[in-house]
Scaffold this active site. Sequence first.
Site, PDB file in Angstrom:
ATOM      1  N   ARG A  12     -14.263 -19.860  -3.040  1.00 29.44           N
ATOM      2  CA  ARG A  12     -12.904 -20.359  -3.254  1.00 29.44           C
ATOM      3  C   ARG A  12     -11.852 -19.473  -2.598  1.00 29.44           C
ATOM      4  O   ARG A  12     -10.712 -19.904  -2.376  1.00 29.44           O
ATOM      5  CB  ARG A  12     -12.623 -20.494  -4.749  1.00 29.44           C
ATOM      6  CG  ARG A  12     -13.394 -21.641  -5.406  1.00 29.44           C
ATOM      7  CD  ARG A  12     -13.278 -21.594  -6.919  1.00 29.44           C
ATOM      8  NE  ARG A  12     -11.895 -21.660  -7.368  1.00 29.44           N
ATOM      9  CZ  ARG A  12     -11.494 -21.373  -8.603  1.00 29.44           C
ATOM     10  NH1 ARG A  12     -12.383 -20.976  -9.516  1.00 29.44           N
ATOM     11  NH2 ARG A  12     -10.220 -21.459  -8.934  1.00 29.44           N
ATOM     12  N   ALA A  16      24.384  15.559  23.195  1.00 31.46           N
ATOM     13  CA  ALA A  16      24.063  14.133  23.165  1.00 31.46           C
ATOM     14  C   ALA A  16      23.520  13.672  24.505  1.00 31.46           C
ATOM     15  O   ALA A  16      23.978  14.105  25.568  1.00 31.46           O
ATOM     16  CB  ALA A  16      25.311  13.330  22.800  1.00 31.46           C
ATOM     17  N   ARG A  41       6.366   6.445   6.804  1.00 33.66           N
ATOM     18  CA  ARG A  41       4.938   6.210   6.979  1.00 33.66           C
ATOM     19  C   ARG A  41       4.149   7.427   6.493  1.00 33.66           C
ATOM     20  O   ARG A  41       4.728   8.450   6.139  1.00 33.66           O
ATOM     21  CB  ARG A  41       4.665   5.885   8.454  1.00 33.66           C
ATOM     22  CG  ARG A  41       5.327   4.583   8.910  1.00 33.66           C
ATOM     23  CD  ARG A  41       5.311   4.430  10.418  1.00 33.66           C
ATOM     24  NE  ARG A  41       3.953   4.398  10.936  1.00 33.66           N
ATOM     25  CZ  ARG A  41       3.658   4.557  12.242  1.00 33.66           C
ATOM     26  NH1 ARG A  41       4.617   4.788  13.121  1.00 33.66           N
ATOM     27  NH2 ARG A  41       2.412   4.514  12.639  1.00 33.66           N
ATOM     28  N   LYS A 100     -14.869 -11.217  -1.994  1.00 39.97           N
ATOM     29  CA  LYS A 100     -13.865 -11.472  -3.022  1.00 39.97           C
ATOM     30  C   LYS A 100     -13.398 -10.206  -3.722  1.00 39.97           C
ATOM     31  O   LYS A 100     -12.196  -9.979  -3.905  1.00 39.97           O
ATOM     32  CB  LYS A 100     -14.435 -12.457  -4.044  1.00 39.97           C
ATOM     33  CG  LYS A 100     -13.524 -12.715  -5.228  1.00 39.97           C
ATOM     34  CD  LYS A 100     -14.044 -13.819  -6.137  1.00 39.97           C
ATOM     35  CE  LYS A 100     -15.338 -13.470  -6.812  1.00 39.97           C
ATOM     36  NZ  LYS A 100     -15.732 -14.481  -7.816  1.00 39.97           N
ATOM     37  N   ALA A 113      22.159  10.025  15.846  1.00 36.65           N
ATOM     38  CA  ALA A 113      21.708   8.641  16.007  1.00 36.65           C
ATOM     39  C   ALA A 113      20.965   8.454  17.327  1.00 36.65           C
ATOM     40  O   ALA A 113      21.356   8.996  18.354  1.00 36.65           O
ATOM     41  CB  ALA A 113      22.906   7.702  15.955  1.00 36.65           C
ATOM     42  N   ASN A 151      20.765  18.573  11.468  1.00 39.37           N
ATOM     43  CA  ASN A 151      21.326  17.230  11.634  1.00 39.37           C
ATOM     44  C   ASN A 151      20.685  16.565  12.844  1.00 39.37           C
ATOM     45  O   ASN A 151      20.699  17.124  13.946  1.00 39.37           O
ATOM     46  CB  ASN A 151      22.841  17.305  11.828  1.00 39.37           C
ATOM     47  CG  ASN A 151      23.452  15.911  11.991  1.00 39.37           C
ATOM     48  OD1 ASN A 151      23.768  15.245  11.017  1.00 39.37           O
ATOM     49  ND2 ASN A 151      23.613  15.477  13.232  1.00 39.37           N
TER      50      ASN A 151
END
Length: 450
Positions: free
Chosen positions: A16, A408, A318, A23, A365, A362
Amino acid sequence: MSDLAAIVLAAGKGTRMKSDLHKVLHPIAGRAMLDHLLASLDELAPKQTVVVVGDKADQIARAVGGRAETVPQEPQLGTGHAVQHAQDTLTGFSGDVLVLYGDVPFVRAETMRSMLERLHGADEPACVVLGFEPADPGHYGRVIANNAGSISKMIEFKDASEEERACSLCNSGLLAARSEDLFALLARVSNDNAQSEYYLPDIVNIAIGDGRACAVVVCDDPGEVTGINSRGELAAAEAAWQAARREAALADGATLVAPETVFFSHDTRLGRDVMVEPNVVFGPGVTVADGAWIKGFSHIEGASIGAGAQVGPFARLRPGAVLEENAFVGNFVEMKKATLGPGAKASHLTYLGDAIVGENANIGAGTITCNYDGYFKYKTEIGPRAFIGSNSSLIAPVKIGADAIVAAGSEVSRDVGDGDLRMVRGEQIVKPGWADRFHDAMKKKAAKKD
């Protein structure tokens, strides 16, 4: 308590489920059904555990590893026949035997223990059956017993009288017996029935016929003995488990803003005053310390989140991700095998893999640690209070020193010393009026086409 052995029946085909996976290996809360059962059983420290297998036996053998022995049942001629196949493996064992079912995963250790304690009661029952009282007894087999739990008869629904069918005490199929009684009684079970199968509950009636006592223990929650045979039942079991876990989290001092949208794994650990916003998923292996804040739409697995840390919204942690005290990861940040030190932050649009980030550093982004060359992975180390400017690529293996600044847009492939500034950019070229001339030329071409 006597020595204990367990026989887990898992030979059914599970048709099933319509699955290539056995199962009992389908997961609930990130853990296979069979593993839920074995974890509860482990609390009783059995001397031997035997899993009776049939279809997809190799899958179960791999799943249990060294935790249990597997024995094949072929052909499959009923539950009594299945238990008999464990007899040779238990040769020389003298003690109590629990018979359990791999697709009945939520039987608590306390319930198993109560069955074994009853087995050693003053009346020395030959068998102890686990009974339950569902809201709708339906077509379950009935256990006819007095108020003291002494069984007078076990009967299948189809063979029961109207009076017997009115009894609400049902047979879960789980059973405890002494090894010498179990196999001696099984040897006397007949397959003289419509299915020509050997049924385990028949040993109870045989023992009663011999004048021996048999007893029933009734489990408090019928959900403990719910069998799972289809995808729908699997989903229902998951929903029931999650609902119970959410209630436990709230009772233990966590805040779930929208409990019905939060999903836990079997081993999720939340501290006090943890705030969990809507639509958060905890995979296996997550620990969250006191006062942490998990914001909406975050997915977390195999991670450790320290006291006062913040995660998300829309963050993904993760396996191997560690946030130490008061660390922060913001929206669209992914971490794997990486540690953010106390007070360190990666506020948005960042990937940190195979990295150690020091205290109060820090991460700007768009920063990524380039940790994989197609064959091997390498580590990035970022010192305390370092400042990594936005849109930087840190090409591992590389070390960024304490208090260093990476400008940056830099692509850093060599170590940066303590307190240094590293700027790695192409030369900026300016051509005055070039854009105006380009636009004029293109407009003229477009006009000619028209």
